[in-house]
Motif scaffolding. Structure first.
Motif, PDB file in Angstrom:
ATOM      1  N   SER A 310       6.335  21.454  31.752  1.00 26.25           N
ATOM      2  CA  SER A 310       6.671  20.995  33.096  1.00 26.25           C
ATOM      3  C   SER A 310       7.328  22.106  33.902  1.00 26.25           C
ATOM      4  O   SER A 310       7.896  23.046  33.342  1.00 26.25           O
ATOM      5  CB  SER A 310       7.629  19.792  33.017  1.00 26.25           C
ATOM      6  OG  SER A 310       8.007  19.343  34.295  1.00 26.25           O
ATOM      7  N   VAL A 311       7.238  21.978  35.224  1.00 26.88           N
ATOM      8  CA  VAL A 311       7.954  22.892  36.119  1.00 26.88           C
ATOM      9  C   VAL A 311       8.756  22.103  37.156  1.00 26.88           C
ATOM     10  O   VAL A 311       9.026  22.579  38.245  1.00 26.88           O
ATOM     11  CB  VAL A 311       6.990  23.870  36.817  1.00 26.88           C
ATOM     12  CG1 VAL A 311       6.432  24.881  35.834  1.00 26.88           C
ATOM     13  CG2 VAL A 311       5.867  23.133  37.537  1.00 26.88           C
ATOM     14  N   GLN A 312       9.138  20.879  36.797  1.00 16.52           N
ATOM     15  CA  GLN A 312       9.945  20.082  37.722  1.00 16.52           C
ATOM     16  C   GLN A 312      10.974  19.260  36.970  1.00 16.52           C
ATOM     17  O   GLN A 312      10.963  19.188  35.749  1.00 16.52           O
ATOM     18  CB  GLN A 312       9.061  19.190  38.591  1.00 16.52           C
ATOM     19  CG  GLN A 312       8.139  18.244  37.843  1.00 16.52           C
ATOM     20  CD  GLN A 312       7.193  17.519  38.788  1.00 16.52           C
ATOM     21  OE1 GLN A 312       7.615  16.840  39.732  1.00 16.52           O
ATOM     22  NE2 GLN A 312       5.888  17.660  38.536  1.00 16.52           N
ATOM     23  N   ASN A 321       7.708  12.107  40.531  1.00 15.82           N
ATOM     24  CA  ASN A 321       6.984  13.252  40.001  1.00 15.82           C
ATOM     25  C   ASN A 321       5.987  13.755  41.036  1.00 15.82           C
ATOM     26  O   ASN A 321       5.273  12.975  41.674  1.00 15.82           O
ATOM     27  CB  ASN A 321       6.253  12.867  38.714  1.00 15.82           C
ATOM     28  CG  ASN A 321       5.513  14.029  38.092  1.00 15.82           C
ATOM     29  OD1 ASN A 321       4.348  14.280  38.408  1.00 15.82           O
ATOM     30  ND2 ASN A 321       6.179  14.746  37.208  1.00 15.82           N
ATOM     31  N   ASP A 322       5.933  15.080  41.205  1.00 19.64           N
ATOM     32  CA  ASP A 322       5.056  15.701  42.196  1.00 19.64           C
ATOM     33  C   ASP A 322       3.832  16.271  41.478  1.00 19.64           C
ATOM     34  O   ASP A 322       3.914  17.289  40.790  1.00 19.64           O
ATOM     35  CB  ASP A 322       5.802  16.812  42.937  1.00 19.64           C
ATOM     36  CG  ASP A 322       5.053  17.299  44.163  1.00 19.64           C
ATOM     37  OD1 ASP A 322       3.811  17.194  44.179  1.00 19.64           O
ATOM     38  OD2 ASP A 322       5.697  17.803  45.100  1.00 19.64           O
ATOM     39  N   LEU A 325       2.715  20.013  41.581  1.00 21.14           N
ATOM     40  CA  LEU A 325       3.418  21.059  40.826  1.00 21.14           C
ATOM     41  C   LEU A 325       2.720  21.254  39.479  1.00 21.14           C
ATOM     42  O   LEU A 325       3.034  20.592  38.500  1.00 21.14           O
ATOM     43  CB  LEU A 325       4.888  20.673  40.631  1.00 21.14           C
ATOM     44  CG  LEU A 325       5.773  20.772  41.875  1.00 21.14           C
ATOM     45  CD1 LEU A 325       7.132  20.148  41.601  1.00 21.14           C
ATOM     46  CD2 LEU A 325       5.940  22.221  42.300  1.00 21.14           C
ATOM     47  N   ALA A 455       9.061  16.910  48.151  1.00 23.84           N
ATOM     48  CA  ALA A 455       7.886  17.783  48.072  1.00 23.84           C
ATOM     49  C   ALA A 455       8.064  19.042  48.917  1.00 23.84           C
ATOM     50  O   ALA A 455       7.530  20.106  48.577  1.00 23.84           O
ATOM     51  CB  ALA A 455       6.639  17.023  48.512  1.00 23.84           C
ATOM     52  N   TRP A 458      10.268  21.783  46.705  1.00 30.41           N
ATOM     53  CA  TRP A 458       9.808  22.460  45.500  1.00 30.41           C
ATOM     54  C   TRP A 458       9.251  23.856  45.731  1.00 30.41           C
ATOM     55  O   TRP A 458       9.489  24.760  44.904  1.00 30.41           O
ATOM     56  CB  TRP A 458       8.797  21.585  44.762  1.00 30.41           C
ATOM     57  CG  TRP A 458       9.437  20.410  44.099  1.00 30.41           C
ATOM     58  CD1 TRP A 458       9.253  19.096  44.388  1.00 30.41           C
ATOM     59  CD2 TRP A 458      10.422  20.446  43.058  1.00 30.41           C
ATOM     60  NE1 TRP A 458      10.044  18.297  43.596  1.00 30.41           N
ATOM     61  CE2 TRP A 458      10.776  19.104  42.766  1.00 30.41           C
ATOM     62  CE3 TRP A 458      11.047  21.465  42.352  1.00 30.41           C
ATOM     63  CZ2 TRP A 458      11.709  18.764  41.796  1.00 30.41           C
ATOM     64  CZ3 TRP A 458      11.980  21.140  41.384  1.00 30.41           C
ATOM     65  CH2 TRP A 458      12.306  19.802  41.116  1.00 30.41           C
ATOM     66  N   PRO A 459       8.509  24.135  46.809  1.00 22.71           N
ATOM     67  CA  PRO A 459       8.032  25.513  47.003  1.00 22.71           C
ATOM     68  C   PRO A 459       9.175  26.536  47.056  1.00 22.71           C
ATOM     69  O   PRO A 459       9.053  27.637  46.498  1.00 22.71           O
ATOM     70  CB  PRO A 459       7.275  25.442  48.327  1.00 22.71           C
ATOM     71  CG  PRO A 459       6.810  24.017  48.414  1.00 22.71           C
ATOM     72  CD  PRO A 459       7.921  23.220  47.809  1.00 22.71           C
ATOM     73  N   ARG A 462      10.504  26.916  43.465  1.00 22.52           N
ATOM     74  CA  ARG A 462       9.590  27.680  42.628  1.00 22.52           C
ATOM     75  C   ARG A 462       9.649  29.169  42.974  1.00 22.52           C
ATOM     76  O   ARG A 462       9.356  30.024  42.130  1.00 22.52           O
ATOM     77  CB  ARG A 462       8.157  27.163  42.779  1.00 22.52           C
ATOM     78  CG  ARG A 462       7.887  25.860  42.083  1.00 22.52           C
ATOM     79  CD  ARG A 462       8.018  25.965  40.574  1.00 22.52           C
ATOM     80  NE  ARG A 462       7.038  26.870  39.986  1.00 22.52           N
ATOM     81  CZ  ARG A 462       7.218  27.524  38.860  1.00 22.52           C
ATOM     82  NH1 ARG A 462       8.355  27.431  38.186  1.00 22.52           N
ATOM     83  NH2 ARG A 462       6.278  28.325  38.385  1.00 22.52           N
TER      84      ARG A 462
END
Length: 503
Positions: A310-312, A321-322, A325, A455, A458-459, A462
């Motif tokens: 996972s990355v979230q 949950n997105d 991602l 949402a 998250w960019p 990241r």
């Protein structure tokens, strides 16, 4: 009756009494030592497991993640910013004090004001608290919130005995007093915590043990050996590589369920001298490290593929949950290019703090090996778990392998870790855009609209990588086949209500 018969009859009676007494004690293995016995100052997962026996909460969650009353009997929103909570009547603390609306207010105010409190950010939206009558409390928020009620299902909702809390202050941890089914007896750090049944508990009909002993067994193989030998009755954690050994034993039972949390690397961005290095100061270097990790290979090697890359901050089962991602594929070539772009001297040296559980150290070693191929020289710093938790807020780390057990609402997995100045933001990450979006999402009630706001966040995350998310764990619990009444709730807590042992 001859003397010999009297002797053997007496011995048989003694053995019977011993077994009956032993059966009245539930032995639970913990994977780590807890940090403190004070819910206000606690930040450890295993601490919450102990608190489940010691401290009831205003609300709890069930197997389907519904919020259900515990010390409360119900609640309603009088308006979008005003929560009215109705309290269970006739409840007493383990010192005999009555649990009423004044006690609830005192406990919430303590969480909001005690120096070092990890609950401050969780309750930051509270504007003021009014006691309506002994069984009713009204909480006025600064703005509407779809996340607030969920905060009261964990340590912020644990109500402490007011006289003891007031007199002891930060020393409350030495002899904590709450309103749960078991009261505190003793704690021997890095060894065990013992609780005994509280006869005045409001739901005593559902309690079937006289004592509970939580034993700290850091090594997973030792936990399994003790479980097989009957020295412990339940292990709150079975590592995936030991799952088959437990499942194949007819005397044992394995329970596997989804979790709410994540495991990752908290990165020191601006917390003291140990942040002043290429990894802490350059997002490009952190991005290169991220691309050097093959998450799927990591979980396959260390966790038998039973965990989810996972990355979230929330699992795939979460409504927050997105799906956009996507876990990136390992790309050593691109990682090297990013290091070249960053203009750093190779190899990039990095201290990776890992607490001393065998599987966590193995995770660190796999990451160390993967990162070396991209131009990193990773040194693993092993530390006892509670000590590592204490070191983190002091900034005594560069990168810290640590997880979070998770909350039913995404706010509980993000705000305290990512918002400027929040209690669990050990790396001192600060970004005005992220702060704004976290505040905006916290202040909304519609899940779909909140998800849209997250949402947008998250960019940036990241790119900055204040936390390098690695995987979502699975709750794997091992227990004696004689245990009945166990409820696998996604938060992983061992709820003692209804738990029993057949003979």
């Amino acid at each position: 009756m001859t003397m010999r018969r009297i002797f053997w009859a007496g011995l048989a009676l003694a053995v019977t009494v011993h077994h009956q007494a032993a059966a009245q004690t539930l032995h639970i293995a913990l994977r780590q030592d807890l940090d403190t016995m004070d819910p206000t100052l606690s930040t450890s997962y295993v601490g919450r497991i102990v608190f489940a026996g010691l401290c009831d909460k205003l609300f709890d969650i069930d197997e389907k993640l519904n919020i259900v009353p515990q010390l409360a009997t119900g609640s309603e929103w009088a308006d979008p910013k005003t929560l009215v909570i109705h309290l269970r009547q006739g409840v007493t603390f383990q010192d005999g004090e009555a649990l009423d609306a004044d006690a609830v207010k005192d406990s919430l105010v303590r969480d909001m004001t005690l120096p070092g409190s990890y609950r401050k950010s969780e309750l930051a939206l509270i504007d003021h608290i009014d006691v309506i009558d002994p069984a009713t409390i009204r909480i006025a928020l600064k703005q509407p919130s779809g996340a607030f009620l969920a905060q009261l299902t964990d340590r912020s909702g644990m109500i402490l005995a007011p006289k003891v809390a007031a007199s002891e202050g930060k020393d409350f941890t030495q002899h904590p007093v709450c309103s749960g089914p078991f009261k505190f007896v003793e704690r021997v750090p890095q060894d065990h915590v013992t609780l005994e049944r509280f006869p005045g508990y409001w739901d005593n009909k559902d309690i079937h043990f006289e004592r509970v002993e939580y034993r700290v067994l850091v090594d997973s193989s030792v936990r399994v050996a003790n479980l097989k030998a009957g020295a412990i009755d339940l292990s709150e954690n079975i590592v995936p590589t030991d799952a088959a050994a437990v499942k194949s034993d007819p005397k044992l039972r394995l329970v596997i369920s989804d979790s709410l949390g994540y495991f990752g690397i908290t990165n020191n961005i601006d917390n003291g001298p140990q942040s002043k290095n290429p990894y802490g100061q350059s997002a490009l270097v952190r991005q290169a490290f991220d691309l050097a990790i093959d998450r799927q290979a990591l979980v396959n090697v260390v966790y038998n593929g039973m965990y989810q890359p996972s990355v979230q901050a929330v699992p795939s089962s979460s409504p927050f949950n997105d799906a956009a991602l996507v876990v990136p594929k390992r790309d050593v070539t691109k990682a090297k290019a990013l290091l070249q772009q960053a203009g750093v001297t190779l190899p990039v040296k990095l201290e990776l703090l890992a607490f001393n559980n065998p599987e966590v150290l193995q995770t660190a070693e796999v990451i160390q090996s993967m990162a070396s191929e991209a131009g990193f020289d990773v040194h693993i710093q092993s530390m006892e778990f509670a000590s590592s938790l204490a070191a983190a807020p002091r900034g005594e780390f560069q990168a810290y392998l640590i997880g979070w057990s998770g909350r039913v609402d995404i706010d509980g997995n993000t705000y305290a870790f990512l918002h400027t100045g929040s209690a669990n933001n050990d790396g001192h990450y600060s970004n005005a855009t992220v702060d704004k979006l976290l505040d905006e999402a916290r202040g909304m009630t519609d899940v779909a609209k909140r998800k849209e706001v997250y949402a947008q966040m998250w960019p940036q995350l990241r790119q900055d990588l204040p936390i390098t998310y690695l995987y979502t764990p699975t709750n794997i619990v091992g227990m004696s086949a004689k245990i009945t009444g166990f409820r696998p709730v996604p938060d992983g807590m061992i709820r003692l209500q209804g738990l029993a042992m057949t003979h």
